[in-house]
Write an enzyme that holds these catalytic residues in place. Structure first.
Site, PDB file in Angstrom:
ATOM      1  CG  ASP A 128     -84.859  31.707 -59.073  1.00 35.26           C
ATOM      2  OD1 ASP A 128     -84.759  31.637 -60.315  1.00 35.26           O
ATOM      3  OD2 ASP A 128     -85.387  32.659 -58.479  1.00 35.26           O
ATOM      4  CG  ASP A 176     -86.991  25.370 -58.866  1.00 35.84           C
ATOM      5  OD1 ASP A 176     -87.848  26.272 -58.905  1.00 35.84           O
ATOM      6  OD2 ASP A 176     -85.994  25.400 -58.117  1.00 35.84           O
TER       7      ASP A 176
END
Length: 352
Positions: free
Chosen positions: A11, A9
């Site tokens: 952010d 991932d």
């Protein structure tokens, strides 16, 4: 060919996510999470590939212009590249959750090619993210999920490496019951064979080889130590071989020459053509409860179980030091031979 892949991932995992608007749309907002870069560099050296999978709500809309996103995103990629980190693929879903698109995590549409063509090794791939949706994505992909925030990047590194290049092995006969656990990247050391001097020698392999090693042995010591020493060697060798897996990336060869008042040398080749050359003479018949003639038999059994060509030699005055020198030399050569130094198999034949 299946690869070891980290689906990461962006952010809140790789870079900090602003709590004000949850958008990284300026360079001022770009900050990396602590230890993310050094952890990825280390995992890269162990042969992992990186794939970014990110939800970016409303990307390309007036509330989140694409050009603003790309300024920070491209800068992030430039910084990572300058550190030696590149992503094999980058997948970004630009939709809001209420749009019910097919690509938004935890759905797997963005990763359809990876699933369809089995491009990732399910046993050695992971999803790393800070949200529950990342953990559900991991489940949908059939891999393990590691939740950043609950784990630091250093803890994530340890979790991955402890499951990678590790193996357990049990050997049970009418004479012995042996359990061995090996982690070639380091870890716990616990050795109990019932033969104190032998335990001390096996500890040298773990400490100087930089490996985690757990051995428990219940043997017929009321007869003598032969079966215990032999079967520990066979179990340890099989466990190391299992932990190495396909051997892709390992140096394959190791050589060590530790020197105290005695001179010990070891040359090792993970060639899958077992062979032992052993040159050592001892004055004593025993060191503690370990017969000195069993030292050669230990390395003979170990080399055949590991599938290595092994050359061991020692000269010196003190029998304890000579025995310890052999085990230390083996440990140092092992550490060198199993080190990951490339992405390729160290063989022109394409197999070892």
């Amino acid at each position: 060919m299946s690869q070891k892949i980290l689906f990461i991932d962006r952010d809140g995992t790789l870079i900090e996510e602003p709590k004000s608007d949850f958008q990284i749309d300026t360079l001022e907002k770009l900050r990396f999470e602590k230890d993310a870069i050094p952890t990825l560099l280390k995992l890269k050296n162990f042969g992992f590939k990186f794939v970014m999978v990110s939800n970016q709500d409303g990307l390309g809309t007036p509330s989140f212009p694409k050009e603003n996103f790309e300024i920070a995103h491209e800068k992030m990629l430039d910084i990572l590249k300058s550190c030696g980190i590149e992503f094999q693929d980058i997948f970004i879903c630009p939709h809001f959750e209420n749009e019910n698109c097919a690509c938004r995590k935890p759905k797997t549409a963005m990763l359809e090619e990876y699933i369809k063509h089995e491009l990732y090794d399910k046993e050695q791939s992971f999803v790393i993210g800070d949200r529950e949706s990342d953990m559900i994505l991991a489940s949908n992909l059939g891999v393990r999920g590691l939740r950043y925030g609950e784990l630091s990047w250093k803890e994530i590194e340890n979790e991955i490496l402890s499951s990678f290049r590790s193996a357990s092995y049990q050997r049970t006969t009418k004479e012995t019951d042996i359990k061995v656990k090996v982690c070639l990247n380091g870890g716990k050391i616990s050795i109990k064979t019932g033969i104190d001097f032998f335990d001390h020698m096996l500890e040298q392999i773990a400490v100087h080889g930089g490996i985690g090693l757990e051995i428990s042995c219940k043997g017929d010591l009321e007869i003598d130590e032969h079966h215990s020493v032999e079967d520990v060697a066979l179990a340890l060798g099989a466990c190391i071989k299992k932990a190495l897996g396909d051997k892709i990336g390992i140096a394959r060869y190791g050589f060590a020459l530790p020197m105290d008042e005695c001179l010990a040398s070891c040359a090792m080749d993970f060639c899958n053509r077992p062979h032992l050359v052993y040159k050592a003479k001892f004055k004593k018949s025993h060191l503690g409860a370990l017969s000195t003639e069993m030292i050669e038999h230990f390395f003979y059994s170990l080399s055949y179980a590991m599938g290595v060509s092994l050359h061991l030699k020692v000269k010196g005055k003190n029998d304890h030091h000579k025995a310890e020198g052999l085990f230390k030399a083996f440990a140092k050569a092992l550490k060198m031979a199993v080190k990951i130094e490339s992405e390729n198999l160290a063989s022109s034949k394409g197999v070892i």
